[in-house]
Design a protein around this motif. Sequence first.
Motif, PDB file in Angstrom:
ATOM      1  N   GLY A  59       0.807  -1.210   0.000  1.00 39.39           N
ATOM      2  CA  GLY A  59       0.000   0.000   0.000  1.00 39.39           C
ATOM      3  C   GLY A  59       0.843   1.265   0.000  1.00 39.39           C
ATOM      4  N   SER A  60       0.150   2.398   0.101  1.00 43.31           N
ATOM      5  CA  SER A  60       0.804   3.708   0.035  1.00 43.31           C
ATOM      6  C   SER A  60       0.331   4.602   1.179  1.00 43.31           C
ATOM      7  N   THR A 105       5.387  10.527  13.627  1.00 35.89           N
ATOM      8  CA  THR A 105       4.106   9.914  13.274  1.00 35.89           C
ATOM      9  C   THR A 105       4.346   8.425  12.998  1.00 35.89           C
ATOM     10  N   GLN A 106       3.465   7.605  13.537  1.00 36.18           N
ATOM     11  CA  GLN A 106       3.645   6.154  13.441  1.00 36.18           C
ATOM     12  C   GLN A 106       3.164   5.649  12.081  1.00 36.18           C
ATOM     13  N   VAL A 107       3.999   4.833  11.458  1.00 38.18           N
ATOM     14  CA  VAL A 107       3.623   4.120  10.238  1.00 38.18           C
ATOM     15  C   VAL A 107       3.746   2.630  10.524  1.00 38.18           C
ATOM     16  N   THR A 108       2.660   1.914  10.336  1.00 36.29           N
ATOM     17  CA  THR A 108       2.650   0.476  10.556  1.00 36.29           C
ATOM     18  C   THR A 108       2.207  -0.220   9.279  1.00 36.29           C
ATOM     19  N   VAL A 109       3.051  -1.114   8.800  1.00 39.00           N
ATOM     20  CA  VAL A 109       2.744  -1.868   7.585  1.00 39.00           C
ATOM     21  C   VAL A 109       2.520  -3.324   7.982  1.00 39.00           C
ATOM     22  N   SER A 110       1.279  -3.738   7.896  1.00 39.02           N
ATOM     23  CA  SER A 110       0.924  -5.077   8.373  1.00 39.02           C
ATOM     24  C   SER A 110      -0.362  -5.538   7.718  1.00 39.02           C
ATOM     25  N   SER A 111      -0.446  -6.833   7.521  1.00 35.62           N
ATOM     26  CA  SER A 111      -1.682  -7.399   6.986  1.00 35.62           C
ATOM     27  C   SER A 111      -2.588  -7.877   8.118  1.00 35.62           C
ATOM     28  N   LEU A 119       6.438  13.230   2.106  1.00 35.99           N
ATOM     29  CA  LEU A 119       7.082  11.965   1.769  1.00 35.99           C
ATOM     30  C   LEU A 119       5.991  11.032   1.243  1.00 35.99           C
ATOM     31  N   GLN A 120       6.029  10.773  -0.044  1.00 37.31           N
ATOM     32  CA  GLN A 120       5.119   9.821  -0.652  1.00 37.31           C
ATOM     33  C   GLN A 120       5.751   8.447  -0.587  1.00 37.31           C
ATOM     34  N   MET A 121       5.054   7.525   0.065  1.00 40.30           N
ATOM     35  CA  MET A 121       5.595   6.184   0.279  1.00 40.30           C
ATOM     36  C   MET A 121       4.715   5.175  -0.448  1.00 40.30           C
ATOM     37  N   ASN A 122       5.287   4.501  -1.424  1.00 36.52           N
ATOM     38  CA  ASN A 122       4.580   3.490  -2.194  1.00 36.52           C
ATOM     39  C   ASN A 122       5.207   2.121  -1.965  1.00 36.52           C
ATOM     40  N   SER A 123       4.485   1.096  -2.345  1.00 37.54           N
ATOM     41  CA  SER A 123       4.981  -0.280  -2.229  1.00 37.54           C
ATOM     42  C   SER A 123       5.542  -0.543  -0.839  1.00 37.54           C
ATOM     43  N   LEU A 124       4.782  -0.167   0.163  1.00 31.98           N
ATOM     44  CA  LEU A 124       5.256  -0.287   1.535  1.00 31.98           C
ATOM     45  C   LEU A 124       5.454  -1.736   1.944  1.00 31.98           C
ATOM     46  N   LYS A 125       6.470  -1.929   2.783  1.00 31.59           N
ATOM     47  CA  LYS A 125       6.841  -3.251   3.267  1.00 31.59           C
ATOM     48  C   LYS A 125       6.746  -3.270   4.788  1.00 31.59           C
ATOM     49  N   ARG A 146      10.790   3.711  -4.306  1.00 30.55           N
ATOM     50  CA  ARG A 146       9.486   3.530  -3.660  1.00 30.55           C
ATOM     51  C   ARG A 146       8.993   4.814  -2.995  1.00 30.55           C
ATOM     52  N   PHE A 147       9.913   5.595  -2.449  1.00 27.75           N
ATOM     53  CA  PHE A 147       9.562   6.814  -1.730  1.00 27.75           C
ATOM     54  C   PHE A 147       9.970   8.039  -2.543  1.00 27.75           C
ATOM     55  N   THR A 148       9.197   9.108  -2.398  1.00 26.73           N
ATOM     56  CA  THR A 148       9.500  10.371  -3.062  1.00 26.73           C
ATOM     57  C   THR A 148       9.342  11.510  -2.067  1.00 26.73           C
ATOM     58  N   VAL A 149      10.382  12.306  -1.920  1.00 26.03           N
ATOM     59  CA  VAL A 149      10.337  13.463  -1.032  1.00 26.03           C
ATOM     60  C   VAL A 149      10.163  14.726  -1.871  1.00 26.03           C
ATOM     61  N   SER A 150       9.397  15.670  -1.335  1.00 22.14           N
ATOM     62  CA  SER A 150       9.205  16.939  -2.032  1.00 22.14           C
ATOM     63  C   SER A 150       8.987  18.043  -1.003  1.00 22.14           C
ATOM     64  N   ARG A 151       9.166  19.261  -1.458  1.00 21.07           N
ATOM     65  CA  ARG A 151       8.931  20.398  -0.570  1.00 21.07           C
ATOM     66  C   ARG A 151       8.193  21.483  -1.329  1.00 21.07           C
ATOM     67  N   ASP A 152       7.419  22.259  -0.586  1.00 21.35           N
ATOM     68  CA  ASP A 152       6.689  23.399  -1.128  1.00 21.35           C
ATOM     69  C   ASP A 152       7.069  24.598  -0.279  1.00 21.35           C
ATOM     70  N   ASN A 153       7.952  25.417  -0.798  1.00 21.90           N
ATOM     71  CA  ASN A 153       8.439  26.543  -0.001  1.00 21.90           C
ATOM     72  C   ASN A 153       7.346  27.582   0.259  1.00 21.90           C
ATOM     73  N   ALA A 154       6.404  27.700  -0.643  1.00 20.20           N
ATOM     74  CA  ALA A 154       5.316  28.658  -0.441  1.00 20.20           C
ATOM     75  C   ALA A 154       4.399  28.227   0.702  1.00 20.20           C
ATOM     76  N   LYS A 155       4.151  26.928   0.812  1.00 17.12           N
ATOM     77  CA  LYS A 155       3.278  26.411   1.873  1.00 17.12           C
ATOM     78  C   LYS A 155       4.057  26.001   3.106  1.00 17.12           C
ATOM     79  N   LYS A 156       5.381  26.024   3.030  1.00 13.22           N
ATOM     80  CA  LYS A 156       6.242  25.631   4.139  1.00 13.22           C
ATOM     81  C   LYS A 156       5.942  24.210   4.582  1.00 13.22           C
TER      82      LYS A 156
END
Length: 115
Positions: A16-17, A109-115, A80-86, A66-76
């Motif tokens: 998932g993402s 922030t907690q990220v839990t990848v589990s079925s 982190l877009q996380m795809n194909s999570l393991k 799998r992951f993509t980082v980006s920044r928006d300086n106008a919105k401060k």
Amino acid sequence: QVQLVESGGGLVQPGGSLRLSCAFSGMFFSIYDMGWYRQAPGKQRELVAAITSGGTINYADSVKGRFTVSRDNAKKTVSLQMNSLKPEDTAVYYCNAGKTSLDYWGQGTQVTVSS
């Protein structure tokens, strides 16, 4: 004073993402190098992805493609877009802002990848 607030974590199935966001409050966001780190139980905190004030991006080998980082300086914000999570991506994810001797962290922030 800089404050960082992460959001977007949660429980997701393998494959998932999720998209994490970090909101920066304070001045001069654009001069800070921003990073996402994670810490799994019993392990050291590690760098996941970083984007400098000039836009240079680096990823940990474990998340490349799998992951993509980006920044928006106008919105401060930094995201982190996380795809194909393991399951091994399970951790608390922290946002970091740094510049020379200045170093700020969010609460995580907690990220839990589990079925």
